[in-house]
Design an enzyme around this catalytic site. Structure first.
Site, mmCIF file in Angstrom:
data_model
loop_
_atom_site.group_PDB
_atom_site.id
_atom_site.type_symbol
_atom_site.label_atom_id
_atom_site.label_comp_id
_atom_site.label_asym_id
_atom_site.label_seq_id
_atom_site.Cartn_x
_atom_site.Cartn_y
_atom_site.Cartn_z
ATOM 1 N N GLU A 113 -11.266 10.014 2.899
ATOM 2 C CA GLU A 113 -12.579 9.369 2.911
ATOM 3 C C GLU A 113 -13.724 10.316 2.542
ATOM 4 O O GLU A 113 -14.690 9.931 1.906
ATOM 5 C CB GLU A 113 -12.851 8.746 4.278
ATOM 6 N N GLU A 127 -4.558 4.965 8.782
ATOM 7 C CA GLU A 127 -5.104 4.464 10.057
ATOM 8 C C GLU A 127 -4.338 3.228 10.522
ATOM 9 O O GLU A 127 -4.061 3.059 11.707
ATOM 10 C CB GLU A 127 -6.593 4.170 9.898
HETATM 11 N N1 T1G Z 1 -9.947 0.484 -3.301
HETATM 12 C C1 T1G Z 1 -10.133 -0.229 -4.436
HETATM 13 N N2 T1G Z 1 -9.533 0.048 -5.617
HETATM 14 C C2 T1G Z 1 -8.728 1.126 -5.637
HETATM 15 C C3 T1G Z 1 -8.498 1.938 -4.497
HETATM 16 C C4 T1G Z 1 -9.148 1.563 -3.287
HETATM 17 N N3 T1G Z 1 -8.954 2.246 -2.170
HETATM 18 N N4 T1G Z 1 -7.650 2.940 -4.860
HETATM 19 C C5 T1G Z 1 -7.376 2.762 -6.158
HETATM 20 N N5 T1G Z 1 -8.020 1.690 -6.630
HETATM 21 C C6 T1G Z 1 -7.941 1.151 -7.993
HETATM 22 C C7 T1G Z 1 -8.451 2.139 -9.032
HETATM 23 O O1 T1G Z 1 -9.847 2.021 -9.175
HETATM 24 C C8 T1G Z 1 -7.694 1.675 -10.249
HETATM 25 O O2 T1G Z 1 -8.341 0.488 -10.701
HETATM 26 C C9 T1G Z 1 -6.340 1.251 -9.690
HETATM 27 O O3 T1G Z 1 -6.563 0.974 -8.311
HETATM 28 C C10 T1G Z 1 -5.298 2.319 -9.830
HETATM 29 O O4 T1G Z 1 -5.873 3.508 -9.245
HETATM 30 C C11 T1G Z 1 -11.207 2.299 6.533
HETATM 31 C C12 T1G Z 1 -13.011 3.208 4.803
HETATM 32 C C13 T1G Z 1 -4.125 5.367 -4.298
HETATM 33 C C14 T1G Z 1 -3.559 7.713 -4.987
HETATM 34 O O5 T1G Z 1 -9.727 7.053 -1.067
HETATM 35 O O6 T1G Z 1 -6.556 8.046 -4.373
HETATM 36 O O7 T1G Z 1 -9.846 3.648 3.643
HETATM 37 O O8 T1G Z 1 -9.007 1.283 -12.988
HETATM 38 O O9 T1G Z 1 -5.533 4.886 -11.303
HETATM 39 O O10 T1G Z 1 -3.241 7.243 -10.093
HETATM 40 O O11 T1G Z 1 -11.307 4.543 7.126
HETATM 41 O O12 T1G Z 1 -6.004 5.373 -6.525
HETATM 42 O O13 T1G Z 1 -6.885 0.002 -12.649
HETATM 43 O O14 T1G Z 1 -9.132 -1.150 -12.383
HETATM 44 O O15 T1G Z 1 -6.114 5.959 -9.082
HETATM 45 O O16 T1G Z 1 -1.575 5.611 -8.984
HETATM 46 C C15 T1G Z 1 -9.549 5.650 1.259
HETATM 47 C C16 T1G Z 1 -8.318 6.149 -3.330
HETATM 48 C C17 T1G Z 1 -10.500 4.524 1.032
HETATM 49 C C18 T1G Z 1 -7.682 6.255 -1.959
HETATM 50 C C19 T1G Z 1 -3.309 5.799 -6.569
HETATM 51 N N6 T1G Z 1 -8.554 5.670 0.219
HETATM 52 N N7 T1G Z 1 -7.317 5.906 -4.353
HETATM 53 O O17 T1G Z 1 -3.453 6.645 -7.681
HETATM 54 O O18 T1G Z 1 -3.854 4.894 -9.449
HETATM 55 S S1 T1G Z 1 -11.773 4.496 2.242
HETATM 56 C C20 T1G Z 1 -8.750 6.359 -0.913
HETATM 57 C C21 T1G Z 1 -6.530 6.918 -4.811
HETATM 58 C C22 T1G Z 1 -10.990 4.008 3.643
HETATM 59 C C23 T1G Z 1 -10.975 3.677 6.071
HETATM 60 C C24 T1G Z 1 -11.808 4.060 4.897
HETATM 61 C C25 T1G Z 1 -5.578 6.565 -5.912
HETATM 62 C C26 T1G Z 1 -4.135 6.364 -5.411
HETATM 63 P P1 T1G Z 1 -8.343 0.138 -12.274
HETATM 64 P P2 T1G Z 1 -5.400 4.912 -9.819
HETATM 65 P P3 T1G Z 1 -2.952 6.153 -9.108
#
Ligand code: T1G
Length: 695
Positions: A123, A103
């Site tokens: 999301e 976004e």
């Molecule tokens: N927020 C907070 N922490 C996050 C995070 C996030 N979005 N994504 C990952 N982490 C943390 C995760 O908990 C872990 O923490 C570390 O980062 C490594 O993650 C406004 C409202 C990006 C593909 O849904 O899909 O945007 O265990 O092991 O395998 O409209 O993380 O080390 O303490 O998964 O390299 C939308 C979710 C949010 C993406 C990376 N975005 N994340 O994978 O690492 S909602 C998502 C992932 C949003 C808007 C809306 C994956 C990754 P710890 P990991 P990875």
């Protein structure tokens, strides 16, 4: 300017870098920092255009999920600052641009990505919808159907697909990507008027003349989105893009987002997201434990599991050797693998070219001497100790020192297998769930002597093959299958006590399981469970008998494959139909056993089945075989199809309350006998007023 976002000039180009490890989430300070940098670039007469990029080879992973549900509202003014910049802003995407990350990129005037980058609006996977304009801008860039597919599906797309869809303007090599982005910014620096996604409605026309596109999507997702709100809200958001002016569409999106982010569905899905990652933390294994990086794998056995495991490794880009006893068995295994891939090609999930790439990674062998240099070997032969032991003796001779010696056993004693080798510290369980190339769960079972390095290496291996790894100790059935035993027993005893298979299946289906448990038994084959029971009866004459399923199997009613099982089936129809034959077997049994059938409420059936497993999980925790209740949830979500939007079986129990669960189990202990004796762990938690899943 926040240290989370920095600005530097490269010639006439302002480079804005987001630096918020580990994933460049839009944590507090990041959005404001980006806006400050864009304003700084606009105020600097030497700056002609800007590049927005992420530190560490990744763009932005989206909003900070850890901040969600805490009631704090993120400011939105920053978005206008970026979108209304007077000078071009180029989003330069490496790694991933997901959710709020994509976004943010769509607020920019241009979007380029590296060849290996991924984009998406995932999301829906955490029970919400894009809340920063994704439902309004993706359809304007990619068209309405593509937007529905991307936002309702929640998948990550390769950058090549992003370009084909019109979301990305161009793709560049990962090498020298920043230089390419700077060059791109210089190229567009003087283009006016500045392209802004919000201004371009051309691609919405397809839906304005075809409103049925939205109902068709609702129909398409009905089965998978059952009992859920977010997938349908995604459709409403995109519908608003078509039917409302841009700013009104944004307002509608915001309204839907606020409703969803605070709902139980989103709380449960956020819980599932984080506990899957927390499962990697094993209490006595430091995060910096040295690991063996697995660069090559050997699989012993080309049956269903061995083939599936082989495919899992090939899918992850790992070279894998598969061993069978002879050429004929090997050919059968390779044919099984190829035909499985070809089904995926027919479904459109992979291309024929990808099949060849993956097949090329698989080397069939018949000699153990061809495996010795592999970093890891996974035994997947018949589930009998007298078959596995000789294999491990052979592996002990063949495999290089330091190799991981893993068994795919689903229940057998890891220590007994380890004792067959001179290196028990290298022996571990890696229990895949069938079909191994599909199911996400990898149960990692450590033996008494398994080294911490080997455990940590298997956890890392799980991530490498895109599995969710959960570590547990060694006992009969380990954590997953042992916790399911009471579930399977209770569903059968409910039939003895007065329920019918269709009653139980309706309850579990309505709760959110894809299929009722008796229909699943018919699908898998009732003879499998029957063979297990007969072995148990032979080994222990006092073992509890299950006469009803035994009778069903004695009649050859093995399920779908015999067009009769717990249910009846019609030719070419997999629909389970209640069976008069089975109902007679049940009523005859009850009469002979002197059981007066009881009637159960749906809630009673649900709790009898799930509470029995919750009590078992408490026993497994008590014995230290499981480390935390959340690990059991991760297993149930990824191994047993527990509905993800309920978080997990222990998370669901927490919503009822530990004390209420304990009181109910205690009552059934009085009414139904020893199998319901409450676990001391459960009793203690109830007395202390604690929960299963929150610290
Ligand atoms: N927020 C907070 N922490 C996050 C995070 C996030 N979005 N994504 C990952 N982490 C943390 C995760 O908990 C872990 O923490 C570390 O980062 C490594 O993650 C406004 C409202 C990006 C593909 O849904 O899909 O945007 O265990 O092991 O395998 O409209 O993380 O080390 O303490 O998964 O390299 C939308 C979710 C949010 C993406 C990376 N975005 N994340 O994978 O690492 S909602 C998502 C992932 C949003 C808007 C809306 C994956 C990754 P710890 P990991 P990875």
């Amino acid at each position: 300017m926040s240290e989370l976002v920095r600005f530097e000039k490269r010639g006439a180009i302002g480079v804005i870098t987001v630096d918020n490890p580990p994933v460049n989430a839009l944590s507090p300070g990041v959005p404001e920092g980006m806006a400050e940098c864009v304003a700084k670039g606009n105020a600097d007469p030497d700056v002609k255009a800007m590049v927005l990029i992420g530190q560490g080879g990744k763009f932005i992973a989206g909003a900070d999920i850890k901040q969600m549900g805490k009631g704090n509202t993120t400011p939105t003014e920053w978005r206008e600052t970026v979108e209304m910049s007077e000078k071009p802003v180029v989003a330069a995407i490496q790694g991933y641009a997901l959710g709020g990350g994509l976004e943010t990129a769509m607020l920019c005037n241009y979007r380029i990505a590296s060849e290996t980058a991924k984009i998406g609006q995932p999301e829906v996977a955490i029970g919400i919808i894009p809340g920063a304009g994704g439902t309004q801008r993706v359809p304007r860039l990619a068209g309405v159907q593509a937007a529905l597919d991307m936002i309702v599906g929640g998948e990550h797309y390769p950058s090549s697909a992003g370009k084909d869809l019109g979301i990305l303007d161009d793709i560049y090599s990962d090498d020298g990507f920043l230089d390419a982005a700077i060059a791109y910014a210089e190229k567009v620096a003087d283009v006016r008027p500045l392209p802004r996604v919000r201004d371009n409605d051309a691609k919405l026309a397809e839906a304005k003349d075809n409103p049925g596109i939205f109902d068709a999507m609702r129909k398409k997702i009905a089965r998978k989105a059952r009992n859920q709100r977010a997938p349908y809200a995604c459709i409403e958001g995109v519908e608003a893009a078509v039917n409302l002016p841009f700013d009104d569409g944004l307002a509608k999106e915001r309204e839907l987002f606020k409703e969803l982010v605070a709902a139980d569905e989103a709380k449960s899905l956020r819980y599932a997201f984080f506990t899957e990652r927390q499962a990697r933390n094993v209490p006595d294994i430091p995060k910096d434990t040295p690991i063996t990086k697995v660069a090559s794998v050997a699989v012993i056995g080309g049956g269903t599991m061995g083939s599936g495991i082989t495919m899992t490794c090939a899918d992850a880009g790992l070279p894998v050797r598969i061993l069978e006893m002879n050429e004929e068995a090997l050919t059968k295994a390779m044919d099984r693998i190829r035909s499985t891939y070809e089904v995926s090609v027919k479904r459109g999930s992979i291309t024929a070219e990808q099949v060849e790439e993956r097949m090329a990674r698989i080397t069939p062998v018949t000699s153990y001497s061809d495996l010795g240099d592999c970093d890891m070997v996974i035994e997947a032969v018949f589930e009998r100790m007298d078959v596995k032991i000789p294999v491990f003796k052979q592996l002990d001779q063949s495999m290089k020192q330091g190799a991981i010696l893993a068994t795919n056993s689903s229940a057998l004693d890891i220590d007994e297998i380890a004792a067959a080798t001179n290196r028990p510290e290298s022996v571990i369980g890696t229990h895949f769930f069938s079909p191994a190339n599909v199911m996400k769960l990898l149960e990692i079972v450590r033996g008494e002597k398994t080294s911490k390095e080997i455990v940590a290496s298997c956890q890392r291996f799980a991530q490498q093959i895109a599995k969710v790894g959960v570590v547990c100790g060694n006992c009969d059935g380990f954590l997953a299958n042992r916790s399911r035993v009471p579930f399977n027993l209770e569903m059968n005893l409910l039939i003895e006590d007065g329920a019918l298979p269709q009653d139980v299946d309706k309850v579990m289906y309505d709760f959110g399981y894809p299929m009722g448990p008796f229909a699943v038994a018919d699908l898998a084959g009732n003879d499998i469970g029957w063979e297990g029971r007969k072995r148990r009866y032979a080994a222990n004459p006092d073992a509890r008998k299950l006469p009803i399923p035994d009778t069903i199997c004695e009649m050859g009613r093995f399920g779908q494959k015999t067009r009769a099982g717990w249910f009846d089936y019609k030719e070419g129809d997999r629909t389970p139909y209640p069976s008069d034959v089975v109902e007679k077997i049940i009523s005859d049994y009850r009469e002979e056993a002197g059981i007066t059938p009881k009637s159960f409420t749906e809630e009673e059936i649900l709790r009898r089945i799930l509470f029995s497993s919750i009590n078992e999980i408490c026993k497994i925790l008590d014995e230290g075989i499981a480390y935390k209740a959340t690990d059991a949830d991760v297993m149930w979500l990824n191994g047993f199809g527990f509905p993800r939007y309920r978080g997990g079986v222990m998370f669901w129990a927490d919503q009822i309350g530990v004390k209420a669960v304990y009181d109910q189990i205690s009552a059934w202990y009085d009414e139904l006998g020893d199998r319901w004796a409450p676990s001391p762990y459960l009793k203690k938690l109830a007395e202390e007023g604690k929960s299963f899943t929150s610290d």
